[in-house]
Design a protein around this motif. Structure first.
Motif, short mmCIF file in Angstrom:
data_model
loop_
_atom_site.label_atom_id
_atom_site.label_comp_id
_atom_site.label_asym_id
_atom_site.label_seq_id
_atom_site.Cartn_x
_atom_site.Cartn_y
_atom_site.Cartn_z
N GLN A 114 4.31 2.19 2.47
CA GLN A 114 4.40 0.76 2.13
C GLN A 114 4.75 -0.09 3.34
N VAL A 115 5.56 0.46 4.20
CA VAL A 115 5.98 -0.31 5.38
C VAL A 115 5.41 0.32 6.64
N ALA A 116 4.19 0.86 6.50
CA ALA A 116 3.55 1.52 7.64
C ALA A 116 3.45 0.56 8.81
N SER A 117 3.24 -0.72 8.49
CA SER A 117 3.23 -1.74 9.54
C SER A 117 4.12 -2.88 9.10
N PHE A 118 5.01 -3.29 9.94
CA PHE A 118 5.81 -4.48 9.64
C PHE A 118 6.31 -5.07 10.95
N GLU A 119 6.80 -6.27 10.83
CA GLU A 119 7.30 -6.97 12.01
C GLU A 119 8.70 -7.49 11.70
N GLY A 157 16.68 -3.24 5.49
CA GLY A 157 15.63 -2.55 4.72
C GLY A 157 15.86 -1.05 4.62
N GLU A 158 14.84 -0.37 4.13
CA GLU A 158 14.95 1.07 3.87
C GLU A 158 15.23 1.89 5.12
N ALA A 159 14.70 1.41 6.22
CA ALA A 159 14.85 2.18 7.46
C ALA A 159 16.09 1.76 8.26
N ALA A 160 16.95 0.98 7.64
CA ALA A 160 18.14 0.48 8.35
C ALA A 160 18.90 1.63 9.01
N GLY A 161 19.28 1.40 10.25
CA GLY A 161 20.05 2.41 10.97
C GLY A 161 19.19 3.32 11.83
#
Ligand code: GLN
Length: 201
Positions: A114-119, A157-161
């Motif tokens: 879902q977040v394969a690409s984000f800014e 977000g989900e990848a925080a940290g």
């Protein structure tokens, strides 16, 4: 200003060349060992890490690149370039080769589908204002050895940290693409790693 090479086998070479030219650097598109030899610093761009490693091998560049990186050439790897600088890769392609150099484990295509690409804004050590980070099927750093300085983590977000920028000595890597959008500050950090002696030569 130093002469900075951009590995030009595959990937977003042009954007890096532009970012470096904004800093007044001379640039070399590196496809051959003799082109690598004239560089004071090197950028490994984003693209496809497996393709880049395979092409580097067939161009006779894999060993010269390994030697240059191990031998002290200041190098910035972005996205696929980060993977190339990793000693260890998780979820890599079968038989995926890297140059190594940074004592870290990266997870390839780490950010979920879902977040394969984000800014988003990334706060990075050594820079006063956040960088606009563009992540495209980006890796993250799972784990670093004691000699590795963490420069940035995802802060929401989900990848925080998750670690998305690191430095170990003369080697620097980012999960994101700092070369898009007219900001050359991360490239300036690379230029800052070039010692005055090698500049004068
Ligand atoms: N997913 C790519 C790889 O594994 C990296 C993506 C990128 O560089 N934008 O090499």
């Amino acid at each position: 200003q130093p002469t900075v090479g951009v590995l030009a086998l595959q990937g977003d070479v042009r954007e890096h060349v532009a970012a470096l030219e904004r800093l007044g650097c001379a640039t070399v598109r590196v496809r051959r060992p003799d082109e690598l030899a004239v560089c004071d610093a090197l950028v490994l761009p984003g693209g496809e890490s497996t393709t880049m490693a395979r092409l580097a091998r067939s161009f006779g560049l894999l060993e010269p690149l390994r030697e240059a990186v191990a031998g002290g050439l200041p190098t910035l790897g972005t996205c696929a370039g980060m993977i190339l600088l990793a000693e260890r890769v998780v979820d890599g392609a079968e038989g995926q080769e890297t140059l190594g150099g940074i004592d870290m484990t990266v997870r390839r295509n780490a950010f979920g589908r879902q977040v394969a690409s984000f800014e988003g804004a990334v706060t990075m050590a050594g820079l006063d204002e956040p960088v606009h980070g563009v992540f495209i099927r980006a890796p993250w750093v799972e784990e670093v050895g004691p000699g590795v300085e963490v420069l940035a983590r995802v802060d929401h977000g989900e990848a925080a940290g998750r670690i998305v920028a690191v430095r170990e000595g003369h080697l620097m890597a980012t999960s994101f693409h700092p070369e898009v959008g007219g900001d050359s500050r991360v490239h300036q950090l690379l230029v800052d790693l070039v010692r005055p002696r090698s500049r004068a030569e």
